[in-house]
Design a protein around this motif. Structure first.
Motif, PDB file in Angstrom:
ATOM      1  N   ILE A  19       0.967  -1.169   0.077  1.00 54.76           N
ATOM      2  CA  ILE A  19      -0.058  -0.016   0.108  1.00 54.76           C
ATOM      3  C   ILE A  19       0.855   1.332   0.077  1.00 54.76           C
ATOM      4  O   ILE A  19       0.675   2.292  -0.831  1.00 54.76           O
ATOM      5  N   ARG A  20       1.886   1.392   0.892  1.00 56.92           N
ATOM      6  CA  ARG A  20       3.016   2.471   0.978  1.00 56.92           C
ATOM      7  C   ARG A  20       3.399   2.726  -0.492  1.00 56.92           C
ATOM      8  O   ARG A  20       3.412   3.988  -0.923  1.00 56.92           O
ATOM      9  N   GLN A  21       3.899   1.566  -0.896  1.00 59.42           N
ATOM     10  CA  GLN A  21       4.800   1.728  -2.471  1.00 59.42           C
ATOM     11  C   GLN A  21       3.660   2.297  -3.337  1.00 59.42           C
ATOM     12  O   GLN A  21       4.146   3.211  -4.033  1.00 59.42           O
TER      13      GLN A  21
ATOM     14  N   GLU B 293     -10.176   1.521   4.410  1.00 60.31           N
ATOM     15  CA  GLU B 293     -10.791   2.840   3.563  1.00 60.31           C
ATOM     16  C   GLU B 293      -9.765   3.188   2.644  1.00 60.31           C
ATOM     17  O   GLU B 293      -9.875   4.131   1.646  1.00 60.31           O
ATOM     18  N   MET B 294      -8.498   3.255   2.931  1.00 63.47           N
ATOM     19  CA  MET B 294      -7.349   3.684   2.187  1.00 63.47           C
ATOM     20  C   MET B 294      -7.350   3.087   0.874  1.00 63.47           C
ATOM     21  O   MET B 294      -7.199   3.670  -0.151  1.00 63.47           O
ATOM     22  N   LEU B 295      -7.562   1.885   0.983  1.00 61.11           N
ATOM     23  CA  LEU B 295      -7.558   1.072  -0.265  1.00 61.11           C
ATOM     24  C   LEU B 295      -8.630   1.231  -1.364  1.00 61.11           C
ATOM     25  O   LEU B 295      -8.602   1.124  -2.413  1.00 61.11           O
TER      26      LEU B 295
ATOM     27  N   PHE C  10       2.986   7.419   5.970  1.00 62.29           N
ATOM     28  CA  PHE C  10       1.899   6.678   5.984  1.00 62.29           C
ATOM     29  C   PHE C  10       1.442   6.619   7.433  1.00 62.29           C
ATOM     30  O   PHE C  10      -0.068   6.502   7.906  1.00 62.29           O
ATOM     31  N   ALA C  11       2.181   6.447   8.262  1.00 61.91           N
ATOM     32  CA  ALA C  11       1.839   6.717   9.657  1.00 61.91           C
ATOM     33  C   ALA C  11       0.849   7.909  10.109  1.00 61.91           C
ATOM     34  O   ALA C  11       0.036   7.849  10.724  1.00 61.91           O
ATOM     35  N   ALA C  12       1.398   9.008   9.622  1.00 60.01           N
ATOM     36  CA  ALA C  12       0.671  10.520   9.931  1.00 60.01           C
ATOM     37  C   ALA C  12      -0.682  10.068   9.381  1.00 60.01           C
ATOM     38  O   ALA C  12      -1.767  10.468   9.956  1.00 60.01           O
TER      39      ALA C  12
END
Length: 84
Positions: free
Chosen positions: A16-18, A58-60, A27-29
């Motif tokens: 996800i991060r990539q 939700e991000m996905l 990402f943490a923030a």
């Protein structure tokens, strides 16, 4: 989003991060957690809480097609493990 213990959550978090081109810190923030927490998720020494998993889901969903692919890939793996 329910993920089985044997699922490689670290792989999902990293992917996800990539896909979003985010550092662990950013990402943490976005999730309201610490950098250390994301680092621990990615190295497999901890797993996200249910609340964090909901935010990740939700991000996905907001990612569109790439997010849908990841969601279906990781959820289907979790489902297969639960069924066996």
């Amino acid at each position: 989003m329910e993920l089985g213990n044997s699922l490689k959550i670290a792989d999902l978090i990293r992917e996800i991060r990539q896909q979003l081109d985010l550092s662990q810190k950013k990402f943490a923030a976005n999730l309201g957690v610490s950098l250390r927490t994301v680092n621990r998720w990615e190295n497999g020494s901890a797993v996200p809480s249910r609340m964090a998993l909901k935010l990740i889901e939700e991000m996905l969903e907001k990612m569109g097609e790439p997010g849908k692919r990841l969601l279906s890939e990781y959820l289907s793996k979790a489902k297969q493990r639960e069924d066996s």
